[in-house]
Enzyme design. Structure first.
Site, mmCIF file in Angstrom:
data_model
loop_
_atom_site.group_PDB
_atom_site.id
_atom_site.type_symbol
_atom_site.label_atom_id
_atom_site.label_comp_id
_atom_site.label_asym_id
_atom_site.label_seq_id
_atom_site.Cartn_x
_atom_site.Cartn_y
_atom_site.Cartn_z
ATOM 1 N N SER A 38 -1.351 63.323 -31.007
ATOM 2 C CA SER A 38 -1.502 61.847 -30.281
ATOM 3 C C SER A 38 -1.690 61.018 -32.057
ATOM 4 O O SER A 38 -1.731 60.593 -31.521
ATOM 5 C CB SER A 38 -1.690 60.879 -29.022
ATOM 6 O OG SER A 38 -3.239 61.422 -28.384
ATOM 7 N N ASN A 125 -10.212 59.922 -19.940
ATOM 8 C CA ASN A 125 -8.763 58.653 -19.258
ATOM 9 C C ASN A 125 -9.933 56.819 -19.130
ATOM 10 O O ASN A 125 -8.661 55.872 -19.525
ATOM 11 C CB ASN A 125 -8.985 59.447 -17.882
ATOM 12 C CG ASN A 125 -8.783 60.625 -17.782
ATOM 13 O OD1 ASN A 125 -8.113 60.343 -18.715
ATOM 14 N ND2 ASN A 125 -8.843 61.019 -16.814
ATOM 15 N N THR A 170 29.900 24.549 -25.689
ATOM 16 C CA THR A 170 29.713 25.638 -24.274
ATOM 17 C C THR A 170 30.618 26.392 -25.087
ATOM 18 O O THR A 170 32.611 26.274 -25.192
ATOM 19 C CB THR A 170 30.041 24.512 -22.982
ATOM 20 O OG1 THR A 170 31.394 24.089 -23.278
ATOM 21 C CG2 THR A 170 28.636 23.804 -23.301
ATOM 22 N N SER A 292 26.009 41.937 -51.562
ATOM 23 C CA SER A 292 26.798 43.407 -51.455
ATOM 24 C C SER A 292 26.955 44.329 -52.983
ATOM 25 O O SER A 292 27.412 43.594 -54.446
ATOM 26 C CB SER A 292 27.999 43.099 -51.223
ATOM 27 O OG SER A 292 29.023 44.409 -51.101
ATOM 28 N N LYS A 298 29.748 38.115 -52.033
ATOM 29 C CA LYS A 298 28.555 37.801 -51.361
ATOM 30 C C LYS A 298 27.436 36.952 -50.312
ATOM 31 O O LYS A 298 27.052 37.155 -51.326
ATOM 32 C CB LYS A 298 28.851 39.364 -50.003
ATOM 33 C CG LYS A 298 30.170 39.653 -49.311
ATOM 34 C CD LYS A 298 30.756 38.817 -48.407
ATOM 35 C CE LYS A 298 30.649 40.404 -47.694
ATOM 36 N NZ LYS A 298 30.600 39.608 -46.405
ATOM 37 N N ASN A 300 24.874 37.428 -47.760
ATOM 38 C CA ASN A 300 24.767 38.319 -46.478
ATOM 39 C C ASN A 300 23.504 37.665 -45.476
ATOM 40 O O ASN A 300 22.183 37.523 -46.162
ATOM 41 C CB ASN A 300 24.757 39.693 -46.355
ATOM 42 C CG ASN A 300 26.020 40.291 -47.221
ATOM 43 O OD1 ASN A 300 27.469 39.612 -47.100
ATOM 44 N ND2 ASN A 300 26.202 41.294 -46.865
ATOM 45 N N GLU A 305 20.413 39.464 -39.028
ATOM 46 C CA GLU A 305 21.336 40.511 -38.606
ATOM 47 C C GLU A 305 20.167 41.062 -37.749
ATOM 48 O O GLU A 305 19.494 41.941 -36.939
ATOM 49 C CB GLU A 305 22.624 41.451 -38.933
ATOM 50 C CG GLU A 305 23.332 39.788 -39.372
ATOM 51 C CD GLU A 305 24.524 40.699 -40.610
ATOM 52 O OE1 GLU A 305 25.464 40.373 -40.781
ATOM 53 O OE2 GLU A 305 24.214 41.097 -41.279
ATOM 54 N N TYR A 332 -4.413 60.027 -13.423
ATOM 55 C CA TYR A 332 -4.050 60.059 -15.069
ATOM 56 C C TYR A 332 -3.360 60.957 -14.881
ATOM 57 O O TYR A 332 -2.693 62.193 -14.047
ATOM 58 C CB TYR A 332 -5.570 60.464 -15.823
ATOM 59 C CG TYR A 332 -4.988 60.728 -17.324
ATOM 60 C CD1 TYR A 332 -4.605 59.452 -18.230
ATOM 61 C CD2 TYR A 332 -5.025 61.778 -17.689
ATOM 62 C CE1 TYR A 332 -3.802 59.519 -19.907
ATOM 63 C CE2 TYR A 332 -4.198 61.810 -19.098
ATOM 64 C CZ TYR A 332 -3.844 60.824 -19.799
ATOM 65 O OH TYR A 332 -3.918 61.215 -21.311
ATOM 66 N N GLN A 337 0.112 58.583 -21.526
ATOM 67 C CA GLN A 337 -0.216 59.229 -24.153
ATOM 68 C C GLN A 337 0.393 58.695 -23.963
ATOM 69 O O GLN A 337 0.745 58.571 -25.897
ATOM 70 C CB GLN A 337 -0.222 60.555 -24.189
ATOM 71 C CG GLN A 337 -0.812 60.910 -25.103
ATOM 72 C CD GLN A 337 -1.391 62.135 -26.009
ATOM 73 O OE1 GLN A 337 -2.528 62.284 -25.761
ATOM 74 N NE2 GLN A 337 -0.674 62.919 -26.092
ATOM 75 N N LYS A 340 1.580 54.219 -25.492
ATOM 76 C CA LYS A 340 1.529 53.326 -26.975
ATOM 77 C C LYS A 340 2.619 53.665 -27.964
ATOM 78 O O LYS A 340 2.518 52.284 -29.034
ATOM 79 C CB LYS A 340 -0.101 54.995 -28.062
ATOM 80 C CG LYS A 340 -1.204 54.744 -26.635
ATOM 81 C CD LYS A 340 -2.170 55.621 -27.738
ATOM 82 C CE LYS A 340 -2.939 55.847 -25.943
ATOM 83 N NZ LYS A 340 -2.546 56.782 -25.315
HETATM 84 N N1 ARG Z 1 -4.954 60.879 -25.162
HETATM 85 C C1 ARG Z 1 -5.000 61.021 -24.343
HETATM 86 C C2 ARG Z 1 -3.930 59.521 -24.057
HETATM 87 O O1 ARG Z 1 -3.629 59.040 -24.919
HETATM 88 C C3 ARG Z 1 -6.828 60.079 -23.998
HETATM 89 C C4 ARG Z 1 -6.558 60.321 -22.673
HETATM 90 C C5 ARG Z 1 -6.496 62.140 -22.325
HETATM 91 N N2 ARG Z 1 -7.230 62.448 -21.018
HETATM 92 C C6 ARG Z 1 -7.112 63.818 -20.248
HETATM 93 N N3 ARG Z 1 -6.861 64.033 -19.384
HETATM 94 N N4 ARG Z 1 -5.710 64.724 -21.213
HETATM 95 O O2 ARG Z 1 -4.162 59.791 -22.793
#
Ligand code: ARG
Length: 474
Positions: A38, A125, A170, A292, A298, A300, A305, A332, A337, A340
């Site tokens: 991640s 976690n 309206t 354009s 134009k 725009n 938009e 968890y 993950q 985010k």
């Molecule tokens: N990268 C993980 C997340 O964003 C961190 C937590 C990982 N925890 C685990 N038990 N694998 O959730």
């Protein structure tokens, strides 16, 4: 010094970047590594991650779980990592999965085995839950500032146009005259509610998950109140299972963002309409329009938009996280993950939309003559005529409504406005009408007469503007 502080045999042999520890013989498949990593997106949590680690480290030292020497080395190492990330010299690696492991591995390179003591009485976690809360809290503060700037731009503009008469609609049909300032102030109210939703969300999210550890708490004598206070939380989250598995705060944030985006989209739609050839009520300068590639004439309103379109992302982000969370058993799951991406995406989109909208409000040039002329169309003072028949001639409202409808029909057939109908013609439909009625058939007078609280009279709008400055900008 507690047992945890004594150098243990084998400390030095631990692979600093491996989560697989003694349990695993083989490495992950390439695709496993890719789906698991991640770091590409959670690197944005670096500052919060380091702040959380420093608070945790200081608490471990204060509780004699970690020696002051190790604590000092860890803190110095974390500070150095922060500057490496900020000056661009830190190298993030997908091998090290996520922001937490990237930082921990670099800490081990910098300070050696003592780095491995930082994770005592902590889990990723509670760490990630803490980081994300801190990040969302920061985003709320930034967005609140941006919303305030938009309110300021709207209020300034409304003040300049407090008496600029335009048609109010309206069903997108001309309804009654209003002022441009009054119309803009409607959005100040909406943004005010958006700000209060974000501040509600901030209030509820401000509890620290740190010290919930993996899910069950810990046997180490940690002080969760101390880490909560150090990170600016109101206190520790009460239940360890809930603390690591709750993402309500992120969902609330996304819901508030989606709602704010909906407001910005409505306004963007109005800007698009007002700039269009059919309406021609405002103009945007070159700064907020595009040309354009084929049609040289134009201009725009692309920024408007795109603000309108970004609601797609905002709504999508909310649905994405609701869907991620809906079937997760406690506590968890790695699914989390995925929290985010929507949070970052929505925060970015909303920040951009707010800045673009503020820019357009400051940039737009209302065409006062065309706004006023448009208010003459569509029999916009028909309600004023009906109200006059009730107030001055003493008719029941239903009869007044009917008589007015007949007069509109006549005016329409003759291609005239109500004010252009001769008195005899008015009286032919309703004998109670006198010449004094012409006073209310004029849109300017219609507007100045609407003095009720929250109404469109320039005088009332100026009162509302002064109040709004006090409510939202002080
Ligand atoms: N990268 C993980 C997340 O964003 C961190 C937590 C990982 N925890 C685990 N038990 N694998 O959730």
């Amino acid at each position: 010094m507690t047992g945890a502080n004594k150098p243990a045999d084998g400390d030095r042999d631990l692979p600093a970047n491996s989560l697989r520890g003694g349990r695993f013989a083989g490495g992950p498949a390439d695709i496993m590594r890719r789906i698991n990593a991640s770091i590409d997106f959670d690197k944005r949590l670096y500052a919060e991650d380091i702040a959380g680690s420093k608070a945790h480290c200081a608490m471990l030292v204060a509780q004699s779980i970690l020696s002051p020497e190790d604590g000092a080395a860890i803190t110095a190492g974390l500070d150095q990592i922060r500057s490496e990330i900020e000056n661009g010299s830190f190298s993030f690696s997908a091998e090290r999965e996520d922001i937490h492991m990237n930082i921990e591995a670099r800490l081990a390179e910098l300070i050696g085995p003592a780095a491995g003591r930082l994770h005592t009485a902590r889990s990723r976690n509670d760490q990630v839950a803490t980081d994300l809360r801190l990040w969302v809290r920061g985003a709320i503060e930034r967005l609140d500032g941006a919303m305030r700037e938009l309110q300021r731009a709207l209020i300034d503009r409304a003040e300049a146009e407090a008496a600029t008469v335009m048609p109010g609609y309206t069903h997108l049909q001309i309804a009654q005259p209003v002022t441009f300032g009054h119309h803009l102030m409607a959005y100040v109210e909406m943004i005010g509610r958006d700000r209060s939703r974000l501040s509600d969300c901030r209030r509820r999210l401000n509890q620290s998950p740190l010290g919930a550890v993996a899910l069950a708490g810990t046997s180490f004598p940690i002080d969760r109140h101390a880490t909560a206070a150090a990170l600016g939380f109101d206190g520790p989250a009460a239940n360890s299972l809930d603390a690591v598995s709750d993402r309500d705060f992120a969902i609330e944030f996304l819901a508030a963002a989606a709602l704010a985006g909906m407001h910005l989209s409505r306004f963007a739609e109005e800007i698009v309409l007002w700039c269009s050839d059919g309406f021609g009520l405002i103009a945007l300068s070159d700064a907020f329009t595009t040309g354009s590639s084929i049609m040289p004439q134009k201009r725009n309103p692309d920024a408007a938009e795109l603000v309108r379109a970004k609601t797609g992302r905002l709504n999508g982000s909310l649905i994405a996280l609701l869907t991620v969370m809906k079937g997760l058993p406690l506590a968890y799951g790695k699914d989390m993950q995925e929290d985010k991406i929507p949070v970052f995406e929505a925060a970015d989109a909303l920040e951009l939309c707010l800045a673009a909208t503020t820019g357009m409000v400051r940039d737009m040039r209302p065409d006062r003559e065309r706004l006023r002329a448009a208010a003459d169309r569509g029999f916009s003072t028909a309600t004023d005529l009906a109200d006059w028949l009730v107030r001055i001639a003493g008719l029941p409202f239903r009869r007044a409504h009917h008589a007015t409808g007949m007069l509109v029909k006549r005016a329409e057939a003759r291609g005239r406005t109500l004010a252009e109908l001769p008195l005899a013609e008015l009286q032919a439909v309703e004998p109670a009408i006198s010449a004094a009625v012409y006073d209310v058939l004029n849109p300017d007078r219609s507007v100045t007469s609407r003095l009720s609280f929250g109404g469109t009279a320039p005088e009332s709008v100026r009162v509302a503007i002064a109040e709004a400055r006090r409510r939202f900008l002080e």
